[in-house]
Motif scaffolding. Structure first.
Motif, PDB file in Angstrom:
ATOM      1  N   VAL A 169     -67.310 -43.434-121.170  1.00  0.00           N
ATOM      2  CA  VAL A 169     -68.123 -44.523-121.726  1.00  0.00           C
ATOM      3  C   VAL A 169     -68.661 -45.359-120.578  1.00  0.00           C
ATOM      4  O   VAL A 169     -68.125 -45.335-119.458  1.00  0.00           O
ATOM      5  N   SER A 170     -69.745 -46.125-120.863  1.00  0.00           N
ATOM      6  CA  SER A 170     -70.374 -46.946-119.826  1.00  0.00           C
ATOM      7  C   SER A 170     -71.077 -48.131-120.469  1.00  0.00           C
ATOM      8  O   SER A 170     -71.542 -48.053-121.608  1.00  0.00           O
ATOM      9  N   LEU A 171     -71.150 -49.201-119.693  1.00  0.00           N
ATOM     10  CA  LEU A 171     -71.897 -50.377-120.136  1.00  0.00           C
ATOM     11  C   LEU A 171     -73.364 -50.314-119.720  1.00  0.00           C
ATOM     12  O   LEU A 171     -74.222 -50.897-120.377  1.00  0.00           O
ATOM     13  N   ASP A 172     -73.672 -49.623-118.615  1.00  0.00           N
ATOM     14  CA  ASP A 172     -75.030 -49.604-118.079  1.00  0.00           C
ATOM     15  C   ASP A 172     -75.615 -48.216-117.892  1.00  0.00           C
ATOM     16  O   ASP A 172     -76.753 -48.080-117.439  1.00  0.00           O
ATOM     17  N   GLY A 173     -74.864 -47.163-118.214  1.00  0.00           N
ATOM     18  CA  GLY A 173     -75.359 -45.812-118.032  1.00  0.00           C
ATOM     19  C   GLY A 173     -75.252 -45.308-116.613  1.00  0.00           C
ATOM     20  O   GLY A 173     -75.743 -44.216-116.305  1.00  0.00           O
ATOM     21  N   LYS A 174     -74.618 -46.100-115.720  1.00  0.00           N
ATOM     22  CA  LYS A 174     -74.470 -45.699-114.321  1.00  0.00           C
ATOM     23  C   LYS A 174     -73.006 -45.562-113.918  1.00  0.00           C
ATOM     24  O   LYS A 174     -72.633 -44.598-113.249  1.00  0.00           O
ATOM     25  N   THR A 175     -72.235 -46.549-114.279  1.00  0.00           N
ATOM     26  CA  THR A 175     -70.813 -46.526-113.960  1.00  0.00           C
ATOM     27  C   THR A 175     -70.040 -46.085-115.203  1.00  0.00           C
ATOM     28  O   THR A 175     -70.162 -46.726-116.256  1.00  0.00           O
ATOM     29  N   TRP A 176     -69.248 -45.018-115.048  1.00  0.00           N
ATOM     30  CA  TRP A 176     -68.594 -44.424-116.204  1.00  0.00           C
ATOM     31  C   TRP A 176     -67.080 -44.613-116.140  1.00  0.00           C
ATOM     32  O   TRP A 176     -66.487 -44.604-115.065  1.00  0.00           O
ATOM     33  N   LYS A 177     -66.502 -44.752-117.334  1.00  0.00           N
ATOM     34  CA  LYS A 177     -65.054 -44.892-117.475  1.00  0.00           C
ATOM     35  C   LYS A 177     -64.542 -43.770-118.372  1.00  0.00           C
ATOM     36  O   LYS A 177     -65.048 -43.535-119.459  1.00  0.00           O
ATOM     37  N   ARG A 178     -63.540 -43.088-117.894  1.00  0.00           N
ATOM     38  CA  ARG A 178     -62.992 -41.953-118.651  1.00  0.00           C
ATOM     39  C   ARG A 178     -62.000 -42.450-119.706  1.00  0.00           C
ATOM     40  O   ARG A 178     -61.105 -43.234-119.404  1.00  0.00           O
ATOM     41  N   ILE A 179     -62.186 -41.981-120.946  1.00  0.00           N
ATOM     42  CA  ILE A 179     -61.215 -42.310-121.997  1.00  0.00           C
ATOM     43  C   ILE A 179     -60.475 -41.058-122.491  1.00  0.00           C
ATOM     44  O   ILE A 179     -59.504 -41.163-123.244  1.00  0.00           O
ATOM     45  N   PHE A 180     -60.952 -39.872-122.038  1.00  0.00           N
ATOM     46  CA  PHE A 180     -60.260 -38.627-122.403  1.00  0.00           C
ATOM     47  C   PHE A 180     -60.688 -37.541-121.421  1.00  0.00           C
ATOM     48  O   PHE A 180     -61.826 -37.501-120.974  1.00  0.00           O
ATOM     49  N   ALA A 181     -59.727 -36.628-121.106  1.00  0.00           N
ATOM     50  CA  ALA A 181     -60.034 -35.483-120.249  1.00  0.00           C
ATOM     51  C   ALA A 181     -59.040 -34.374-120.555  1.00  0.00           C
ATOM     52  O   ALA A 181     -57.879 -34.616-120.896  1.00  0.00           O
ATOM     53  N   THR A 182     -59.510 -33.120-120.437  1.00  0.00           N
ATOM     54  CA  THR A 182     -58.642 -31.965-120.634  1.00  0.00           C
ATOM     55  C   THR A 182     -59.171 -30.799-119.819  1.00  0.00           C
ATOM     56  O   THR A 182     -60.361 -30.725-119.519  1.00  0.00           O
ATOM     57  N   THR A 183     -58.257 -29.919-119.463  1.00  0.00           N
ATOM     58  CA  THR A 183     -58.621 -28.664-118.795  1.00  0.00           C
ATOM     59  C   THR A 183     -58.165 -27.466-119.624  1.00  0.00           C
ATOM     60  O   THR A 183     -58.197 -26.331-119.147  1.00  0.00           O
ATOM     61  N   ALA A 184     -57.756 -27.753-120.881  1.00  0.00           N
ATOM     62  CA  ALA A 184     -57.274 -26.685-121.770  1.00  0.00           C
ATOM     63  C   ALA A 184     -57.893 -26.823-123.156  1.00  0.00           C
ATOM     64  O   ALA A 184     -57.213 -26.729-124.179  1.00  0.00           O
ATOM     65  N   GLY A 185     -59.199 -27.080-123.181  1.00  0.00           N
ATOM     66  CA  GLY A 185     -59.878 -27.248-124.461  1.00  0.00           C
ATOM     67  C   GLY A 185     -59.902 -25.943-125.239  1.00  0.00           C
ATOM     68  O   GLY A 185     -60.155 -24.873-124.683  1.00  0.00           O
ATOM     69  N   ALA A 186     -59.659 -26.049-126.574  1.00  0.00           N
ATOM     70  CA  ALA A 186     -59.618 -24.867-127.436  1.00  0.00           C
ATOM     71  C   ALA A 186     -60.711 -24.892-128.486  1.00  0.00           C
ATOM     72  O   ALA A 186     -60.700 -24.092-129.424  1.00  0.00           O
ATOM     73  N   GLY A 187     -61.669 -25.791-128.360  1.00  0.00           N
ATOM     74  CA  GLY A 187     -62.757 -25.863-129.331  1.00  0.00           C
ATOM     75  C   GLY A 187     -62.321 -26.595-130.588  1.00  0.00           C
ATOM     76  O   GLY A 187     -61.404 -27.431-130.563  1.00  0.00           O
ATOM     77  N   GLY A 188     -63.010 -26.299-131.723  1.00  0.00           N
ATOM     78  CA  GLY A 188     -62.672 -26.939-132.985  1.00  0.00           C
ATOM     79  C   GLY A 188     -63.143 -28.397-133.012  1.00  0.00           C
ATOM     80  O   GLY A 188     -64.084 -28.796-132.320  1.00  0.00           O
ATOM     81  N   THR A 189     -62.441 -29.196-133.809  1.00  0.00           N
ATOM     82  CA  THR A 189     -62.760 -30.627-133.948  1.00  0.00           C
ATOM     83  C   THR A 189     -61.736 -31.444-133.177  1.00  0.00           C
ATOM     84  O   THR A 189     -60.529 -31.314-133.405  1.00  0.00           O
ATOM     85  N   VAL A 190     -62.224 -32.277-132.258  1.00  0.00           N
ATOM     86  CA  VAL A 190     -61.359 -33.087-131.408  1.00  0.00           C
ATOM     87  C   VAL A 190     -61.739 -34.557-131.599  1.00  0.00           C
ATOM     88  O   VAL A 190     -62.896 -34.925-131.432  1.00  0.00           O
ATOM     89  N   THR A 191     -60.723 -35.363-131.972  1.00  0.00           N
ATOM     90  CA  THR A 191     -60.954 -36.801-132.146  1.00  0.00           C
ATOM     91  C   THR A 191     -60.243 -37.550-131.026  1.00  0.00           C
ATOM     92  O   THR A 191     -59.030 -37.385-130.827  1.00  0.00           O
ATOM     93  N   VAL A 192     -61.018 -38.370-130.300  1.00  0.00           N
ATOM     94  CA  VAL A 192     -60.505 -39.127-129.163  1.00  0.00           C
ATOM     95  C   VAL A 192     -60.372 -40.590-129.577  1.00  0.00           C
ATOM     96  O   VAL A 192     -61.322 -41.184-130.097  1.00  0.00           O
ATOM     97  N   ASP A 193     -59.203 -41.177-129.339  1.00  0.00           N
ATOM     98  CA  ASP A 193     -58.978 -42.592-129.644  1.00  0.00           C
ATOM     99  C   ASP A 193     -59.638 -43.450-128.563  1.00  0.00           C
ATOM    100  O   ASP A 193     -59.274 -43.365-127.396  1.00  0.00           O
ATOM    101  N   ALA A 194     -60.633 -44.302-128.971  1.00  0.00           N
ATOM    102  CA  ALA A 194     -61.332 -45.153-128.001  1.00  0.00           C
ATOM    103  C   ALA A 194     -60.586 -46.453-127.752  1.00  0.00           C
ATOM    104  O   ALA A 194     -60.859 -47.133-126.754  1.00  0.00           O
TER     105      ALA A 194
END
Length: 242
Positions: free
Chosen positions: A188-213
């Motif tokens: 997420v970002s406030l200005d479209g330049k500086t980004w903040k990570r709220i979720f990351a994975t290296t073992a994604g399996a597809g399907g439907t994924v809901t991330v808590d903001a």
């Protein structure tokens, strides 16, 4: 009567003729030029005297001639006569005082979303690439589960939504197609330049994924994929933001 002419045949002298009058004396030209010069000098002197008086003396009417009073002309105004404007006031510059510079505060105020509506439906959607025109970025934020975004066949790739204003987020949902990401992050970002990570994975399996903001305040939300599950690109049926 006998011929009394002298010898030689010459005629006898006639009676004595009266003497011729002496030729009239010409008047001297020099005398004429002298007279003309005197007349010219008199005329020039008179003209100079008149010019001098005209320039040095004021015209004074004769005492016997009374002065004429000229009546003032009456002016009839066809429009309202405005009063004379007041003289402009002189601007006085105020003394300059130094003001300490204060760094602007970054506000975190944001519109809440109590109804839980999908904010992506009213946002501006963009992507790093598309596979074809019918797989455009907006196809993943139209509320239609049968349309999707598909990227070019390379990595990394991203899909971004501009919410147009800062919102307080509760969750972000990704609905993957078969060509999903195995390594990706949600930012997420406030200005479209500086980004903040709220979720990351290296073992994604597809399907439907809901991330808590977790109530994060942001204007921009994106999925940033770094690794594909197959030879195709990254593909999402829907990206929902609440």
């Amino acid at each position: 009567m006998p011929d009394v002419r002298p010898r030689g045949g010459a005629a006898p002298p006639s009676a004595t003729a009266p003497p011729e009058p002496p030729p009239a004396r010409r008047r001297s030209r020099k005398a004429w030029w002298t007279v003309i010069g005197l007349i010219t000098a008199v005329l020039l002197a008179g003209g100079l005297h008149v010019a001098y008086r005209a320039t040095t003396e004021k015209a004074v009417p004769a005492p016997s001639v009374p002065s004429l009073a000229v009546p003032a002309a009456t002016v009839v105004a066809s429009e309202a006569v405005l009063p004379p404007s007041e003289p402009p006031s002189r601007a006085v510059a105020a003394p300059v005082t130094s003001v300490p510079r204060v760094s602007p505060k970054v506000t975190t105020a944001a519109e809440p979303n109590p109804s839980g509506a999908n904010l992506a439906l009213t946002g501006l959607v963009s992507a790093s690439s598309i596979e074809a025109p019918h797989f455009a970025a907006a196809e993943a934020a139209d509320g239609d589960p049968a349309s999707r975004w598909s990227s070019g066949f390379a990595q990394p790739q991203w899909l971004r939504v501009d919410l147009r204003e800062r919102r307080r987020l509760t969750e972000v949902t990704l609905v993957w197609e078969h060509a999903h990401a195995t390594a990706y992050r949600v930012e997420v970002s406030l200005d479209g330049k500086t980004w903040k990570r709220i979720f990351a994975t290296t073992a994604g399996a597809g399907g439907t994924v809901t991330v808590d903001a977790g109530g994060t305040v942001a204007r921009f939300v994106r999925m940033y994929g770094t690794k594909r599950s197959n030879q195709y690109g990254f593909s999402l049926w829907e990206l929902e933001i609440r």
